[in-house]
Design an enzyme around this catalytic site. Structure first.
Site, PDB file in Angstrom:
ATOM      1  CB  CYS A  39      60.143 -67.082   7.165  1.00  0.00           C
ATOM      2  SG  CYS A  39      60.114 -66.066   5.663  1.00  0.00           S
ATOM      3  NE  ARG A  43      53.374 -61.092   6.879  1.00  0.00           N
ATOM      4  CZ  ARG A  43      52.836 -61.514   5.721  1.00  0.00           C
ATOM      5  NH1 ARG A  43      51.587 -61.240   5.429  1.00  0.00           N
ATOM      6  NH2 ARG A  43      53.571 -62.218   4.876  1.00  0.00           N
ATOM      7  CG  HIS A  95      55.280 -67.619   7.287  1.00  0.00           C
ATOM      8  ND1 HIS A  95      54.576 -66.758   6.482  1.00  0.00           N
ATOM      9  CD2 HIS A  95      56.583 -67.455   6.928  1.00  0.00           C
ATOM     10  CE1 HIS A  95      55.413 -66.103   5.700  1.00  0.00           C
ATOM     11  NE2 HIS A  95      56.643 -66.503   5.943  1.00  0.00           N
ATOM     12  CB  CYS A  98      56.174 -68.435   2.939  1.00  0.00           C
ATOM     13  SG  CYS A  98      57.903 -67.912   2.941  1.00  0.00           S
TER      14      CYS A  98
HETATM   15 CO    CO Z   1      58.143 -66.340   4.584  1.00  0.00          CO
END
Ligand code: CO
Length: 204
Positions: A39, A43, A95, A98
């Protein structure tokens, strides 16, 4: 923006101090063993969370780590990684929490990106029965984040590039992982594919 250039100069100097040949070796060639499809979320930086150096992982990132059958950008990355760089592993890493997944199942419009996120909405709709016991929205989002990774692993395996690589006997594993933003830990969703017989007939 000056501080970014200062950071960069310090990083380059430190890297050369640790290994004087580092940049010379990298400018001659790259030979990463891994392709990371993740993604765009700030982070979830692939190199940092896996402890890999420049040159060790080839990276493609987009919102919600999607592998869409007609996305020439992602398909070209996969083709180059498999055919030219001969990576041994493709990792689809989502993750928890998201924002793309959350937006897809919220009722707030977010603009152009809503079209990209329709792929997640479709997935949610097709699997609605799997969410009936979710106590709250957070649980629903996290479950959809996992399901989305599994869906994208399947999509990677269905590409002509991966099918052709397996067909000629090239060693290539496709993995589905998920990262916890709240604890920094990766989890293997144990959906590893390494041979065409793991894929339904129609996609082979
Ligand atoms: Co994401």
């Amino acid at each position: 923006m000056k501080h970014l250039f200062e950071n960069n100069r310090r990083w380059a100097e430190k890297t050369v101090a640790d290994d004087p040949e580092f940049f010379k070796k990298l400018s001659d060639q790259q030979s990463p063993e891994y392709l990371w499809i993740g993604c765009s979320d700030s982070r979830v930086p692939a190199n940092q969370i896996t402890g890999l150096l420049p040159g060790e992982v080839f990276v493609h990132r987009n919102v919600a780590n999607l592998v869409i059958h007609t996305d020439l950008n992602c398909l070209s990355v996969i083709q180059y990684a498999v055919d030219v760089l001969q990576v041994k592993h493709i990792i689809v890493c989502g993750h928890y929490g998201c924002g793309g997944v959350e937006t897809a199942i919220s009722e707030r419009p977010a603009g152009l990106i809503d079209n990209w996120l329709l792929h997640i909405k479709d997935l949610y709709h097709r699997n609605s029965s799997r969410f009936s016991d979710c106590a709250d929205q957070k649980t629903r989002i996290d479950r959809l984040c996992e399901l989305n990774v599994i869906e994208q692993v399947n999509n990677v395996c269905h590409t002509s590039t991966v099918q052709d690589a397996w067909g000629r006997g090239q060693s290539l594993q496709v993995h589905g992982w998920i990262y916890g933003i709240n604890n920094g830990l990766l989890k293997d969703l144990e959906v590893t594919f390494e041979a065409p017989d793991q894929v339904p007939d129609v996609y082979r």
